[in-house]
Design a protein around this motif. Sequence first.
Motif: not given
Length: 523
Positions: A22-47
Amino acid sequence: MKKVLVVTTSHDRFEGENPHPTGVWLEEFAVPYIELLKHDIELTVASPKGGAMPIDPRSLPTPEQKIEWQPAITAATQTRKLAEIQSEEFDAIFIPGGHGPMFDLPNDPDLKRLLPEFQQMGKLIASICHGPAGLVGAVLPNGTPLVKGKILTSYTDSEEVAAKLDQEVPFILENRLRELGAIFITGENKADHVERDGQLITGQNPNSSTSIALAIVAALTDQLPPIFTHTPEAIAPAQIIAEFPVNTFLENIAANEQGDLFVTSYEEGKIYRVTPAGKVEEYASIGGNLAGIAFEPEGSLLAAGTVDQTPVVYRIDQTGAIATLITLPDAVFLNGMTYLTNNRYLIADSFKGAIWEIDATAKTAQIWLQHERLAPSEAKFPPFPAANGLKVYNNTVYISNTQRQQLIRIPLQADYTAGPLEVFLTNVNLDDFAFDAEGNLYAATHVYNSVVRISPDGQVTAIAKAEQGMAGSTALAFGRTSADSQSLYVTTNGGMSLPLSDGVQSGKVVRLDVGIAGHMLIS
């Protein structure tokens, strides 16, 4: 530039007798990640452990998705350790789901540190599907679970059973959130469903990935969330009855038994009478602001207003003569008004988070109910009234909290005191409303420029939009004569609070033919 911390799991397999990946469900990570990037939001991923994010193999992308999601997939290969993260660096935190978070995030010490800090600083907290598992271990400094009393959603018990994984997870997420005191809102299995309660935004499942991304963007950029995007439509015939000059803030409306409409103009502090033929004449003026309005049985009007920053309830007789009924120095902003029983009326106080009860004969006033759910949330936007429209139907008080985008209902006890408050509906921006004889509720949505019908089971349908003259819809009332009992009269301010692209329109009174007679109030 806004900055968002994305917290993912480091856990890569189920535990127990069947330790499959198992792990992260990729759609739930990738779709918001791409949408936030489109709006010039800076993203940091941590675990928790840092390094590569484990991805549930059931969620691997199609070739087309792999191309579209490539920036997110690249970011997932090297996450920072949560121990290195300081909450001061970010404006929001987002926790995507997948079953992995169920195992390592609930008790992660760094997430337990960060979440209360985000909450105390008024920063946004968002999560989707199994991501809210990361919220269950967070406790505020006073010992209260972070989710207690919060409206939220997540992957549901029913969805876990349908996926045949309810025996493999360490706990059922919906049940745990309810045990911690959350107000859990359940959508149908696989529903695109997002809840916002102040600075907390949650999504139900992978199908909510785009919607939660848009909700996060709206919250970070002070935009309206797209809450009516999927609302079905059944547009009613509409006719403009009367128009007022641009920048006239028509606030409330009531109809008398002779067919005349009485409309408050908030900023002018005036009441206008509109005849069935559309003739408009000034009926009364108080020299301050006017909001709520209701009829007394003998035909006089009660109106809630403010003069010299003092809330006042006025009585206006059938000649238009004005008298001060009650002054309420402890009130803040009197808004919607409705008849309760005998000579008693209820008035919403939008910023006190309360409902006042007044006795129009004894000329007394007291708090009928004060509750957190009637008050504004900690969110700074939208800057709208909280407790707003209210009506009594079927021994229940209904009241809209516009700022929280909720419809509340409060059962009446035998002595007309308040029973336990219940959140009836969320994701509805409602101002004033009225009931028909079958129990359907019709509501003005104000900045969403529409009127919606809400069935007794909570189904929402748009019956009028900007094209029907609903720019800045504020209030509505059914006609009270046999000829217009199926007519719903709507007041608008032309979009003064949030203008349409072509600017502020004239204020209007619009008649909608809804095909069902209105519920007849005494007032």
